[in-house]
Design a protein around this motif. Structure first.
Motif, PDB file in Angstrom:
ATOM      1  N   MET A   1       0.670   9.504  -1.281  1.00  8.75           N
ATOM      2  CA  MET A   1      -0.554  10.227  -0.997  1.00  8.75           C
ATOM      3  C   MET A   1      -1.291   9.561   0.141  1.00  8.75           C
ATOM      4  SD  MET A   1      -3.243   9.047  -3.953  1.00  8.75           S
ATOM      5  CE  MET A   1      -3.725   7.331  -4.055  1.00  8.75           C
ATOM      6  N   ARG A   2      -2.039  10.341   0.886  1.00  7.61           N
ATOM      7  CA  ARG A   2      -2.815   9.759   1.972  1.00  7.61           C
ATOM      8  C   ARG A   2      -4.024   9.067   1.379  1.00  7.61           C
ATOM      9  NH1 ARG A   2      -1.379  11.649   7.042  1.00  7.61           N
ATOM     10  NH2 ARG A   2      -3.316  10.844   7.882  1.00  7.61           N
ATOM     11  N   PHE A   3      -4.420   7.936   1.981  1.00 11.35           N
ATOM     12  CA  PHE A   3      -5.536   7.200   1.418  1.00 11.35           C
ATOM     13  C   PHE A   3      -6.847   7.900   1.717  1.00 11.35           C
ATOM     14  CE2 PHE A   3      -8.112   4.888   4.570  1.00 11.35           C
ATOM     15  CZ  PHE A   3      -7.462   5.248   5.723  1.00 11.35           C
ATOM     16  N   GLN A   4      -7.850   7.627   0.872  1.00 16.27           N
ATOM     17  CA  GLN A   4      -9.169   8.187   1.053  1.00 16.27           C
ATOM     18  C   GLN A   4     -10.038   7.218   1.825  1.00 16.27           C
ATOM     19  OE1 GLN A   4      -9.899   8.919  -3.205  1.00 16.27           O
ATOM     20  NE2 GLN A   4     -10.415  10.969  -2.542  1.00 16.27           N
TER      21      GLN A   4
ATOM     22  N   SER B   1     -21.355  -7.457   7.457  1.00 16.34           N
ATOM     23  CA  SER B   1     -20.920  -6.474   6.461  1.00 16.34           C
ATOM     24  C   SER B   1     -19.701  -6.976   5.726  1.00 16.34           C
ATOM     25  CB  SER B   1     -20.615  -5.125   7.129  1.00 16.34           C
ATOM     26  OG  SER B   1     -19.523  -5.248   8.022  1.00 16.34           O
ATOM     27  N   GLY B   2     -19.340  -6.272   4.656  1.00 15.22           N
ATOM     28  CA  GLY B   2     -18.178  -6.663   3.882  1.00 15.22           C
ATOM     29  C   GLY B   2     -17.545  -5.494   3.163  1.00 15.22           C
ATOM     30  N   LEU B   3     -16.230  -5.549   3.025  1.00 12.40           N
ATOM     31  CA  LEU B   3     -15.482  -4.647   2.160  1.00 12.40           C
ATOM     32  C   LEU B   3     -15.009  -5.458   0.966  1.00 12.40           C
ATOM     33  CD1 LEU B   3     -13.092  -2.897   4.742  1.00 12.40           C
ATOM     34  CD2 LEU B   3     -15.412  -2.247   4.140  1.00 12.40           C
ATOM     35  N   TYR B   4     -15.102  -4.887  -0.235  1.00 12.59           N
ATOM     36  CA  TYR B   4     -14.679  -5.606  -1.434  1.00 12.59           C
ATOM     37  C   TYR B   4     -13.678  -4.760  -2.202  1.00 12.59           C
ATOM     38  CZ  TYR B   4     -18.876  -8.158  -0.207  1.00 12.59           C
ATOM     39  OH  TYR B   4     -19.805  -8.874   0.481  1.00 12.59           O
ATOM     40  N   GLU B   5     -12.655  -5.416  -2.743  1.00 14.67           N
ATOM     41  CA  GLU B   5     -11.570  -4.680  -3.384  1.00 14.67           C
ATOM     42  C   GLU B   5     -10.963  -5.517  -4.503  1.00 14.67           C
ATOM     43  OE1 GLU B   5     -10.472  -1.768  -3.331  1.00 14.67           O
ATOM     44  OE2 GLU B   5      -8.295  -1.674  -3.510  1.00 14.67           O
ATOM     45  N   ASP B   6     -10.782  -4.908  -5.670  1.00 13.66           N
ATOM     46  CA  ASP B   6     -10.083  -5.589  -6.757  1.00 13.66           C
ATOM     47  C   ASP B   6      -8.609  -5.739  -6.421  1.00 13.66           C
ATOM     48  OD1 ASP B   6     -12.192  -6.013  -8.517  1.00 13.66           O
ATOM     49  OD2 ASP B   6     -12.011  -4.027  -9.410  1.00 13.66           O
ATOM     50  N   ILE B   7      -8.035  -6.872  -6.803  1.00 13.93           N
ATOM     51  CA  ILE B   7      -6.593  -7.090  -6.660  1.00 13.93           C
ATOM     52  C   ILE B   7      -5.964  -6.787  -8.012  1.00 13.93           C
ATOM     53  CG2 ILE B   7      -4.785  -8.720  -6.028  1.00 13.93           C
ATOM     54  CD1 ILE B   7      -6.863 -10.350  -4.541  1.00 13.93           C
ATOM     55  N   LYS B   8      -5.400  -5.613  -8.147  1.00 14.35           N
ATOM     56  CA  LYS B   8      -4.806  -5.177  -9.402  1.00 14.35           C
ATOM     57  C   LYS B   8      -3.384  -4.699  -9.158  1.00 14.35           C
ATOM     58  CE  LYS B   8      -9.145  -3.650 -11.531  1.00 14.35           C
ATOM     59  NZ  LYS B   8      -9.875  -2.510 -12.129  1.00 14.35           N
ATOM     60  N   PRO B   9      -2.592  -4.599 -10.232  1.00 14.64           N
ATOM     61  CA  PRO B   9      -1.256  -4.009 -10.056  1.00 14.64           C
ATOM     62  C   PRO B   9      -1.374  -2.611  -9.455  1.00 14.64           C
ATOM     63  CG  PRO B   9      -1.431  -5.065 -12.198  1.00 14.64           C
ATOM     64  CD  PRO B   9      -2.815  -5.077 -11.610  1.00 14.64           C
ATOM     65  N   ILE B  10      -0.594  -2.334  -8.431  1.00  9.91           N
ATOM     66  CA  ILE B  10      -0.683  -1.070  -7.713  1.00  9.91           C
ATOM     67  C   ILE B  10       0.324  -0.092  -8.326  1.00  9.91           C
ATOM     68  CG2 ILE B  10      -0.455   0.051  -5.462  1.00  9.91           C
ATOM     69  CD1 ILE B  10      -1.163  -2.684  -4.215  1.00  9.91           C
ATOM     70  N   LYS B  11      -0.202   0.914  -9.027  1.00 14.87           N
ATOM     71  CA  LYS B  11       0.662   1.874  -9.706  1.00 14.87           C
ATOM     72  C   LYS B  11       1.074   3.015  -8.772  1.00 14.87           C
ATOM     73  CE  LYS B  11      -1.419   0.876 -14.215  1.00 14.87           C
ATOM     74  NZ  LYS B  11      -2.136   1.433 -15.386  1.00 14.87           N
ATOM     75  N   THR B  12       0.168   3.428  -7.903  1.00 16.67           N
ATOM     76  CA  THR B  12       0.468   4.499  -6.954  1.00 16.67           C
ATOM     77  C   THR B  12       0.216   3.978  -5.551  1.00 16.67           C
ATOM     78  OG1 THR B  12      -0.219   6.159  -8.568  1.00 16.67           O
ATOM     79  CG2 THR B  12      -0.019   6.869  -6.284  1.00 16.67           C
ATOM     80  N   THR B  13       1.229   3.880  -4.749  1.00 18.13           N
ATOM     81  CA  THR B  13       1.081   3.302  -3.417  1.00 18.13           C
ATOM     82  C   THR B  13       0.495   4.316  -2.449  1.00 18.13           C
ATOM     83  OG1 THR B  13       2.222   2.134  -1.631  1.00 18.13           O
ATOM     84  CG2 THR B  13       3.399   3.964  -2.645  1.00 18.13           C
ATOM     85  N   SER B  14      -0.235   3.838  -1.471  1.00 16.52           N
ATOM     86  CA  SER B  14      -0.698   4.685  -0.386  1.00 16.52           C
ATOM     87  C   SER B  14       0.473   5.013   0.531  1.00 16.52           C
ATOM     88  CB  SER B  14      -1.804   3.984   0.407  1.00 16.52           C
ATOM     89  OG  SER B  14      -2.921   3.694  -0.415  1.00 16.52           O
ATOM     90  N   ALA B  15       0.333   6.060   1.318  1.00 11.95           N
ATOM     91  CA  ALA B  15       1.386   6.452   2.247  1.00 11.95           C
ATOM     92  C   ALA B  15       1.255   5.685   3.548  1.00 11.95           C
ATOM     93  CB  ALA B  15       1.322   7.961   2.516  1.00 11.95           C
TER      94      ALA B  15
ATOM     95  N   THR C   1       4.950  -1.319  -1.425  1.00 11.76           N
ATOM     96  CA  THR C   1       3.889  -0.815  -2.292  1.00 11.76           C
ATOM     97  C   THR C   1       2.583  -1.473  -1.876  1.00 11.76           C
ATOM     98  OG1 THR C   1       5.454  -0.598  -4.126  1.00 11.76           O
ATOM     99  CG2 THR C   1       3.125  -0.566  -4.680  1.00 11.76           C
ATOM    100  N   PHE C   2       1.553  -0.681  -1.616  1.00  7.73           N
ATOM    101  CA  PHE C   2       0.303  -1.243  -1.107  1.00  7.73           C
ATOM    102  C   PHE C   2      -0.837  -0.267  -1.339  1.00  7.73           C
ATOM    103  CE2 PHE C   2       2.145   1.282   2.225  1.00  7.73           C
ATOM    104  CZ  PHE C   2       1.064   1.946   2.792  1.00  7.73           C
ATOM    105  N   GLN C   3      -2.050  -0.749  -1.127  1.00  9.08           N
ATOM    106  CA  GLN C   3      -3.244   0.067  -1.140  1.00  9.08           C
ATOM    107  C   GLN C   3      -3.837   0.088   0.263  1.00  9.08           C
ATOM    108  OE1 GLN C   3      -3.283   2.042  -3.643  1.00  9.08           O
ATOM    109  NE2 GLN C   3      -5.109   1.463  -4.775  1.00  9.08           N
TER     110      GLN C   3
ATOM    111  N   THR D   1      -1.597  -5.912  -0.744  1.00  7.17           N
ATOM    112  CA  THR D   1      -0.873  -5.999  -2.001  1.00  7.17           C
ATOM    113  C   THR D   1      -1.608  -7.033  -2.857  1.00  7.17           C
ATOM    114  OG1 THR D   1       0.598  -7.803  -1.315  1.00  7.17           O
ATOM    115  CG2 THR D   1       1.263  -5.552  -0.736  1.00  7.17           C
ATOM    116  N   LYS D   2      -0.955  -7.539  -3.896  1.00  4.47           N
ATOM    117  CA  LYS D   2      -1.577  -8.573  -4.722  1.00  4.47           C
ATOM    118  C   LYS D   2      -1.641  -9.916  -4.017  1.00  4.47           C
ATOM    119  CE  LYS D   2      -0.605  -8.900  -9.035  1.00  4.47           C
ATOM    120  NZ  LYS D   2       0.140  -9.052 -10.309  1.00  4.47           N
ATOM    121  N   THR D   3      -0.800 -10.114  -2.987  1.00  7.21           N
ATOM    122  CA  THR D   3      -0.719 -11.436  -2.358  1.00  7.21           C
ATOM    123  C   THR D   3      -0.891 -11.414  -0.846  1.00  7.21           C
ATOM    124  OG1 THR D   3       1.696 -11.223  -2.228  1.00  7.21           O
ATOM    125  CG2 THR D   3       0.789 -12.340  -4.169  1.00  7.21           C
ATOM    126  N   ASP D   4      -0.824 -10.243  -0.228  1.00  3.41           N
ATOM    127  CA  ASP D   4      -0.859 -10.169   1.230  1.00  3.41           C
ATOM    128  C   ASP D   4      -1.816  -9.073   1.680  1.00  3.41           C
ATOM    129  OD1 ASP D   4       1.393 -12.093   1.860  1.00  3.41           O
ATOM    130  OD2 ASP D   4       2.474 -10.621   0.654  1.00  3.41           O
TER     131      ASP D   4
END
Length: 259
Positions: free
Chosen positions: A1-4, A132-146, A156-158, A178-181
């Motif tokens: 899916m395309r990211f929002q 400014s800042g962007l903040y994001e949880d590092i969680k297991p990625i179940k649905t990857t972005s395109a 697999t990534f967000q 990803t969770k590490t990169d």
């Protein structure tokens, strides 16, 4: 899916990135920025009581710091729900880059908290101001972005995007992680960049790029349509070079995606 996409509607903001468009939290500007507590209300459901980190203390950037990275670590302090607090360590910095009067840091919260912060700084006289800042949880990625044509080193990534539409700042930013990169792609106004820490590199398509390899990651930028396209992340130089080959022109409506 395309990211929002999400957006930042002011240059002087600290805001969480979820889906849709998040309201910014204002921070003091220029010399008035001394000490500021930022409530972390974007983690785990969006309420302060649920947040892993209750608050982030932002002190004035230390002018006597030996490096930009040391200054970042010293002027930020994270207060946790259990009452403890910690400054980020060197290993918490996934990447950092200074380009002219702009600087970016990809930072994992200290003490193993599963949160990322992408912080934007601007030089003011002899110091740096957190803009400014962007903040994001590092969680297991179940649905990857395109990837949509981007040569990313992740299967697999967000993907998250933001933009600033104030009269002061027209920068745009995309985070892929990803969770590490993680890698951040930004568009900046063209400006003079000291060449002492940057090496000239020729991309496979013949374009000139400028690269920098640091303990905190690898950085690469090139000029496109009188703007700078900057990539920073804890990736290898070859991975950034391959990614650069697939990024759309900045004039493209779909930037950075080529398709």
């Amino acid at each position: 899916m395309r990211f929002q996409r999400t957006c930042l509607v002011s240059a002087l903001v600290i805001t969480g990135i979820l889906t849709g468009c998040a309201e910014p939290e204002q921070i003091p500007a220029s010399s008035q920025q001394e000490t500021k507590w930022i409530d972390d209300t974007t983690a785990d459901g969006g309420t302060t009581s649920d947040a892993i980190v209750k608050r982030i203390k932002v002190d004035a950037f230390p002018q006597e710091a030996d490096s930009f990275e040391e200054g970042v670590r010293r002027h930020l302090k994270f207060q946790f729900r259990d009452g403890t607090s910690a400054h980020p360590t060197a290993t918490d910095l996934w990447s950092s880059v200074v380009v002219g009067d702009r600087a970016y840091v990809t930072l994992q919260y200290p003490k193993g908290a599963k949160r990322l912060a992408i912080l934007t700084y601007q030089r003011q006289e002899k110091s740096w101001i957190l803009k400014s800042g962007l903040y994001e949880d590092i969680k297991p990625i179940k649905t990857t972005s395109a990837a949509n044509g981007l040569k990313l080193p992740f299967s697999t990534f967000q993907a998250i995007g933001s933009s600033s539409i104030s009269s002061e700042d027209s920068s745009r930013m995309w985070l892929f992680h990803t969770k590490t990169d993680a890698v951040v792609i930004s568009i900046l106004p063209k400006q003079d960049v000291p060449s002492s820490d940057w090496k000239t590199s020729t991309l496979a398509d013949g374009r000139t790029a400028y690269v920098q390899q640091k303990k905190q990651g690898t950085n690469l930028y090139y000029v496109d349509d009188d703007q700078l396209v900057l990539m920073t992340g804890n990736l290898s130089l070859s991975q950034l070079q391959q990614l650069a080959l697939t990024i759309a022109p900045v004039s493209s409506d779909g930037f950075p995606y080529p398709t």
